[in-house]
Design an enzyme around this catalytic site. Structure first.
Site, PDB file in Angstrom:
ATOM      1  N   ASN A 294      53.895   5.835  94.301  1.00 31.07           N
ATOM      2  CA  ASN A 294      54.156   7.176  93.476  1.00 31.07           C
ATOM      3  C   ASN A 294      53.234   7.291  92.377  1.00 31.07           C
ATOM      4  O   ASN A 294      53.482   6.399  91.301  1.00 31.07           O
ATOM      5  CB  ASN A 294      55.596   7.082  93.308  1.00 31.07           C
TER       6      ASN A 294
ATOM      7  N   CYS B  41      56.508  14.019  87.556  1.00 28.75           N
ATOM      8  CA  CYS B  41      56.031  14.046  88.944  1.00 28.75           C
ATOM      9  C   CYS B  41      55.866  15.446  89.587  1.00 28.75           C
ATOM     10  O   CYS B  41      54.879  15.802  90.322  1.00 28.75           O
ATOM     11  CB  CYS B  41      56.955  13.478  89.992  1.00 28.75           C
TER      12      CYS B  41
ATOM     13  N   HIS C  43      55.035  15.964  96.949  1.00 29.18           N
ATOM     14  CA  HIS C  43      54.706  14.701  96.019  1.00 29.18           C
ATOM     15  C   HIS C  43      55.274  13.471  96.773  1.00 29.18           C
ATOM     16  O   HIS C  43      56.256  13.445  97.629  1.00 29.18           O
ATOM     17  CB  HIS C  43      55.409  14.828  94.966  1.00 29.18           C
TER      18      HIS C  43
END
Ligand code: UT7
Length: 324
Positions: free
Chosen positions: A281, A115, A251
């Site tokens: 996500n 990520c 993020h």
């Protein structure tokens, strides 16, 4: 350092057409819209079609970023793709994107920091541009996490989605940058946490792609502290602060993590760009996707000070400050 600045010239993104809502998910597994929204802020995510690969997503985002920059693919001599879901183990998916763009000069490679991938890729591109070895870079985050999810594991499959975002960076003399460009970046890894968020397969171990596994509560526990530490590093390095930034583009993993980080740092809620509700996500794609949303809706404007950050598997985490 070198008298060269890496400045943003364009941004673009792509989301697959198919939208998977919480309601649709709750028909397949034991979950509910209420649980997902309350715990994560996620309402829906996009899922790549059969035969639609990470390279396809990244390519569309790259073309859109080039268009936004008013540049031709031939202007690019460096492509860095952040992904944990490559088309194949090798070659790098960036090589496929390079070929599809018709580029034969320069270099293309992938970086893998899950990520945090986009922050790592941007930092790597900035470092290469500032050596003077490359002129213009495409920095891409593209993922098809839907392919590595265990669709029977309700603790993970509700969280992720597919998508891609891309940014064009150009190296220009600092004297001509007018203060714009990548001002600072800070990367961290602590591999002691690698078993808390991982994929249970790989070419050298099982010979399979594997599925994502996560101790969600453990990740959550570390996230806010790691994120705020590395943002404080960015503020200390530049003298900027929660007051002087225009936009916080984190993020997009979980709305609660985003809100808690912003609150701990004293960043006003109206400065926070949130897309996790609509995108879920998307791992390395989430930051350039969110930047593109803020760019397209007119929030993000030339001269704005933008703070990005991410935390993910490894653990990896990082931050960067950019003057748009
Ligand atoms: O991109 C960076 C990496 N990822 C992250 O940043 C994710 C970090 N972690 C999180 O966001 C959160 O930990 C989750 C959203 C994954 C989970 O939220 P939580 O508040 O930590 O819930 P939990 O894992 O402690 O689970 C609470 C309960 C459990 O039931 P019991 O044991 O209390 O009876 C779970 O079985 O919720 C249950 N549960 C669900 N219920 C309905 C877990 N997943 C679901 C689900 N639907 N999808």
């Amino acid at each position: 350092m070198s008298g060269i600045r890496s400045v943003t010239r364009g941004i673009g993104s792509y989301l697959p057409e198919h939208i998977l809502t919480n309601a649709a998910l709750s028909e397949r597994i034991d979950t509910s819209d209420e649980w997902i929204v309350q715990r994560t802020g996620i309402c829906q995510r996009h899922i790549a079609a059969e035969g639609e690969y990470t390279s396809h997503l990244g390519l569309v985002a790259a073309r859109r970023a080039l268009e936004d920059a008013g540049m031709d693919a031939q202007d690019i001599d460096l492509i860095i793709l952040a992904t944990s879901t490559p088309d194949q183990t090798f070659p790098a998916t960036s090589a496929t994107i390079q070929a599809e763009l018709g580029i034969t000069q320069g270099a293309a490679f992938d970086v893998q920091a899950v990520c945090s991938g986009f922050v790592f890729a941007l930092t790597t591109a900035d470092a290469h541009l500032r050596t003077g070895a490359f002129r213009r870079a495409l920095v891409i985050g593209a993922e098809t996490f839907s392919r590595i999810l265990d669709w029977k594991d309700r603790g993970t499959c509700v969280l992720f989605g597919d998508g891609a975002g891309a940014m064009v960076l150009e190296a220009i003399p600092e004297s001509e940058a007018n203060g714009a460009g990548v001002l600072t970046s800070h990367l961290r890894t602590d591999g002691r946490h690698r078993h808390k968020l991982y994929v249970d397969g790989g070419p050298s171990t099982t010979g399979t792609a594997g599925h994502l596994r996560m101790e969600g509560r453990e990740v959550f526990k570390h996230a806010v502290g790691m994120i705020t530490d590395v943002i404080e590093d960015a503020f200390a390095a530049t003298g900027e602060s929660a007051e002087t930034i225009d936009w916080f583009v984190p993020h997009q993993a979980n709305r609660r993590i985003i809100d808690a980080s912003a609150q701990k740092l004293g960043i006003a809620p109206e400065k926070v760009v949130v897309t996790v509700d609509k995108h879920g996500n998307t791992s390395a794609a989430s930051i350039p996707l969110a930047l593109d949303v803020a760019h397209k809706d007119g929030r993000l404007r030339k001269g704005d000070l933008v703070l990005i950050e991410a935390m993910g598997g490894g653990f990896t985490w990082g931050s960067a400050l950019l003057r748009w």
